[in-house]
Design an enzyme around this catalytic site. Structure first.
Site, short mmCIF file in Angstrom:
data_model
loop_
_atom_site.label_atom_id
_atom_site.label_comp_id
_atom_site.label_asym_id
_atom_site.label_seq_id
_atom_site.Cartn_x
_atom_site.Cartn_y
_atom_site.Cartn_z
N LYS A 117 0.84 -1.24 -0.03
CA LYS A 117 0.04 0.26 -0.11
C LYS A 117 0.90 1.23 0.04
O LYS A 117 0.72 2.19 -0.55
CB LYS A 117 -0.84 -0.11 1.34
CG LYS A 117 -1.79 1.22 1.43
CD LYS A 117 -2.22 1.27 2.72
CE LYS A 117 -2.97 0.05 3.40
NZ LYS A 117 -3.87 0.38 4.61
N LYS A 129 3.39 -2.11 11.06
CA LYS A 129 2.12 -2.49 11.78
C LYS A 129 2.33 -2.95 13.23
O LYS A 129 3.40 -3.67 13.41
CB LYS A 129 1.35 -3.32 11.01
CG LYS A 129 -0.16 -3.12 11.40
CD LYS A 129 -0.74 -1.91 10.55
CE LYS A 129 -2.08 -1.50 10.47
NZ LYS A 129 -2.59 -0.74 9.36
N GLY A 168 -2.54 5.63 13.66
CA GLY A 168 -3.54 5.09 14.24
C GLY A 168 -4.13 3.99 13.57
O GLY A 168 -3.73 3.60 12.32
N ASP A 169 -4.97 2.92 13.87
CA ASP A 169 -5.81 2.30 13.28
C ASP A 169 -6.96 1.78 14.12
O ASP A 169 -7.31 2.89 14.91
CB ASP A 169 -4.97 0.84 12.91
CG ASP A 169 -5.50 -0.12 11.96
OD1 ASP A 169 -5.30 0.23 10.91
OD2 ASP A 169 -6.38 -1.15 12.16
N THR A 213 -8.56 8.70 5.04
CA THR A 213 -8.88 7.38 4.38
C THR A 213 -10.03 7.45 3.91
O THR A 213 -10.35 6.78 2.64
CB THR A 213 -8.53 6.30 5.55
OG1 THR A 213 -7.59 6.71 6.34
CG2 THR A 213 -8.70 4.91 4.94
N ASN A 244 -13.57 6.10 12.16
CA ASN A 244 -13.06 7.22 11.34
C ASN A 244 -13.09 6.95 9.84
O ASN A 244 -13.43 7.81 9.28
CB ASN A 244 -11.50 7.18 11.85
CG ASN A 244 -10.94 8.40 11.32
OD1 ASN A 244 -11.16 9.42 11.54
ND2 ASN A 244 -9.59 7.95 10.47
N SER A 381 -0.57 10.52 6.06
CA SER A 381 0.56 10.45 6.91
C SER A 381 2.02 10.87 6.62
O SER A 381 2.77 11.60 7.24
CB SER A 381 0.46 9.03 7.67
OG SER A 381 -0.29 8.87 8.68
#
Ligand code: GLU
Length: 449
Positions: A117, A129, A168-169, A213, A244, A381
């Protein structure tokens, strides 16, 4: 699952053996390897130089203990993870997920996806991650803060603006990033703004990061629809999730003339034939930190809540799964296709099961895989890192213009790559091949790494 090229089978077999029991990681690797048969036929050096095996093995995996006190004084132990997957293109970059389902296999699948990605964004970011099996649900502000501080007390030694930059996630938003940045700053005595992204605007965050996103996925689907002479205008759209990603997808779809009629959380889904009121979802989720079931009660007429069930039973033209992995099954895909589905844009990471993807591709549905369609978050980001490095802060308009351009270019790269490899309109193939080639070329140039 679709079978893979005979020459790639031993690589997959080895990945499965070495990473026993990590079902989601196996699934993510399988999907990419499925696409690479055509690449090695044209460019055998990727196979000869073991680039595929190397890409499937994370550079570093960190697992650590996270002890913390709850408000009653009881001690809890969670497990923290950071998988630094690939740094051929830049510092490891990717979010942190706090959710009880987190384990090393989940983090590895996410890190693997993130690597491709991030490559697709065209920006200088590697893939990583992390996260924890901590469940933020029902925790007080103070408990969340203590957990974040304890988590960062171990993680900080592995980070740095040139080394590894988390964001974040699921379960990690602006509040958690703030607590973690505060702790990083105390531990290092450095105001290293570019070490985390998704920061608040008051201390180095980027405008439009929160929206990125969802907006990005919507722009990607818009570009995909345009290849068929279609737009969002008047389309019925179902967006799963209500975090989000989902919120800003709904906002942008509505701005482009689409009608979002349903969204969800882990408890169930809400249908509102008048169009979901995004402001109300924001209020429930971002301010009250409540459940989507409250939506129907607060909105009143026209809205109803269904406990459990599948949101994909709601007939729609465009499906935008924005909750979590494997949330859209083969059965759901069949229902959607039967109901006349036109396009899918994956806002979450790997939300469609392999069966579902197979059904979409076989039915001629326009299908935008997450690693391309949801890249707007991480791309912004990287724009936040640019702003931090230059001690600058861009306007929302400037940031959104950059993001829109990046999404357009990801779309065009995927489409052109699919054409080049003889599969026009196959965005899965296009994304996997374009992402892989970019990372593999860089790795190859850097020696045997
Ligand atoms: N968690 C997001 C993703 O899956 C964003 C990562 C980031 O901004 O680093 O891409």
């Amino acid at each position: 699952m679709v079978s893979i090229d005979d020459k790639l089978q031993p690589i997959l077999t080895e990945v499965l053996r070495r990473n026993a029991g990590e079902a989601e990681f196996h699934q993510a690797v399988h999907e990419v390897l499925e696409s690479l048969g055509r690449v090695i036929a044209k460019h055998p050096h990727y196979l000869e130089r073991s680039l595929i095996e190397r890409i499937c093995e994370p550079e570093r995996q960190i697992i650590f203990r996270v002890p913390w006190h709850d408000d009653a004084g009881h001690i809890h132990i969670n497990r923290g993870f950071r998988v630094q997957f690939n740094s051929a293109l830049g510092p490891y970059k990717g979010g942190l997920r706090f959710h009880p389902s987190v384990n090393v296999g989940i983090i590895k699948f996410l890190g693997f996806e993130q690597t491709f990605k991030n490559a697709l964004t065209g920006l200088p970011i590697g893939g990583g991650k992390g996260g924890s099996d901590f469940d933020p649900k029902g925790k007080s502000e103070n408990e969340v803060m203590r957990f974040c501080q304890s988590f960062m007390t171990e993680l900080f030694r592995h980070l740095g603006e040139y080394t590894d930059v988390p964001a974040g996630d699921i379960g990690v938003g602006g509040r958690e990033i703030g607590y973690m940045f505060g702790q990083y700053k105390r531990l290092t005595n450095r105001y290293e703004a570019g070490v985390l992204t998704g920061k608040g605007l008051a201390y180095g965050g980027s405008r439009a990061r929160k929206e990125a996103t969802g907006y990005g996925n919507t722009w990607f689907v818009e570009a995909m629809l345009a290849t068929k002479g279609e737009t969002f205008e008047g389309k019925r759209v179902v967006v799963s999730g209500s975090g989000n990603v989902a919120i800003y997808t709904m906002e942008k779809v509505a701005a482009l003339g689409g009608k979002v009629i349903a969204c969800s959380d882990s408890g169930g889904y809400v249908v509102d034939e008048n169009g979901i009121d995004t402001g109300l979802v924001k209020e429930i989720k971002e301010v009250r930190r409540g459940r989507i079931s409250e939506y129907a009660r607060l909105k009143g007429e026209g809205a109803h809540y269904i406990t459990g069930g599948s949101i994909w039973d709601v007939p729609c033209d465009v499906a935008m799964p924005s909750a979590t992995q494997n949330e859209l099954t083969g059965k759901d895909a069949r229902t959607l296709v039967k109901n006349g589905l036109l396009a899918v844009g994956e806002g979450a990471n790997m939300p469609s099961t392999p069966d579902a993807i197979h059904i979409f591709r076989a039915s001629g549905v326009l299908f935008a895989p997450g690693k391309a369609a949801n890249a707007g978050g991480v791309a912004t980001s990287a724009l936040e890192m640019q702003q931090n490095a230059s001690r600058d802060s861009w306007s929302s308009e400037q940031t959104q213009t950059r993001l829109a351009g990046i999404m357009r270019s990801i779309h065009d790269t995927c489409a052109a790559t699919a054409d080049e490899y003889g599969a026009p309109g196959d965005y899965v193939l296009g994304a996997n091949i374009a992402g892989f080639v970019k990372v593999a070329e860089a790795m190859d140039a850097l020696g045997v790494i």
